[in-house]
Enzyme design. Structure first.
Site, PDB file in Angstrom:
ATOM      1  N   SER A 137      16.768  -2.475  -4.816  1.00 22.82           N
ATOM      2  CA  SER A 137      15.568  -2.019  -5.519  1.00 22.82           C
ATOM      3  C   SER A 137      15.468  -0.508  -5.437  1.00 22.82           C
ATOM      4  O   SER A 137      15.997   0.121  -4.521  1.00 22.82           O
ATOM      5  CB  SER A 137      14.321  -2.645  -4.880  1.00 22.82           C
ATOM      6  N   TYR A 150       9.008  -4.017   2.501  1.00 19.70           N
ATOM      7  CA  TYR A 150       9.900  -4.252   1.369  1.00 19.70           C
ATOM      8  C   TYR A 150      10.886  -3.097   1.230  1.00 19.70           C
ATOM      9  O   TYR A 150      12.100  -3.307   1.062  1.00 19.70           O
ATOM     10  CB  TYR A 150       9.075  -4.407   0.089  1.00 19.70           C
TER      11      TYR A 150
END
Length: 249
Positions: A137, A150
């Site tokens: 990501s 995250y």
């Protein structure tokens, strides 16, 4: 790009980026093992993938991870490509009481599971001179407020990618990461956000990008197939960004 008779494992294949990846591999002739937690969603994706192997499993559980590899070998005979796509979101900050609990849950799925599956798949990938693509990501490269867990999981996945790429290069196995920016998937819905909030979040994401757009899963899948193909035979240990210019804005 032909993947005729190549065997591809796609985790998190029940929706979003994972589903798009699986469908595109199948369209190019690959034999696909679809992995996810939701039987109904997997079955819907399977209808678009010819005759795939459907494996209902939670990648964060070691016994399930072993079963994913065992079932793929049992039914498809080999492993050529491993796509570590399964991932979960979650917001918290370090001051909150549940910070470590949320961190552990996210790390277990987004990072540890990829490590376990890679460890289990590597002997088979060495045999086929295959490759691995980890779906990371943009959060690994740019801190997003409320997402320390995250972001840390994805930064760890990037560095794991580089480390294992170096280890496996002598065996002819490539390892890369693809780092999407905003992509319109159900990850926000899965975090419990109502429909109206999802729309607001995606609109804010769009405003953050230089190209003023949010990607669709299919364009990320196109990039993954390119990275996994022989056209990328000189690429390993890379984290390849597709973020509509979010980093540069």
């Amino acid at each position: 790009m032909s993947f005729q008779d190549k065997v591809v494992i796609v985790t998190g294949a029940s929706s979003g980026i994972g589903a798009a990846i699986a469908i595109k591999f199948a369209a190019e002739g690959a034999k696909v093992a679809l992995v996810g937690r939701n039987q109904e969603k997997l079955n819907n994706v399977a209808k678009k993938c010819g005759n795939p192997v459907v494996i209902v499993a939670d990648v964060s559980k070691d016994d399930d991870a072993k079963r994913i590899i065992e079932d793929t070998i049992r039914y498809l005979g080999q492993i050529d490509i491993l796509i570590n796509n399964a991932g979960i979101g979650g917001t918290t900050d370090i001051l909150k009481e549940d910070a470590v609990q949320i961190f552990d849950k996210i790390i277990a799925t987004n990072l540890r599971a990829a490590i376990v599956l890679t460890h289990l798949a590597v002997p088979h990938l060495v045999n086929t001179k295959g490759n691995i693509v980890n779906i990371s990501s943009i959060a690994s490269l740019r801190v997003i407020p409320g997402s320390f867990a995250y972001s840390t999981s994805k930064a760890g996945l990037d560095h794991f990618t580089r480390a294992v790429a170096l280890e496996l290069a002598p065996h002819g196995v490539r390892v890369n990461a693809v780092n999407p920016g905003p992509v319109r998937t159900d990850i926000i819905e899965n975090m419990g956000a109502p429909k109206e909030m999802q729309d607001v979040i995606f609109d804010k994401m769009q405003d953050m990008t230089a190209l003023n757009r949010v990607s669709d899963p299919e364009e990320i899948a196109d990039l993954v197939l390119f990275v996994a193909s022989e056209k990328s035979k000189g690429i390993t240990g890379s984290a390849i960004v597709s973020d509509n210019g979010l980093i540069i804005k």
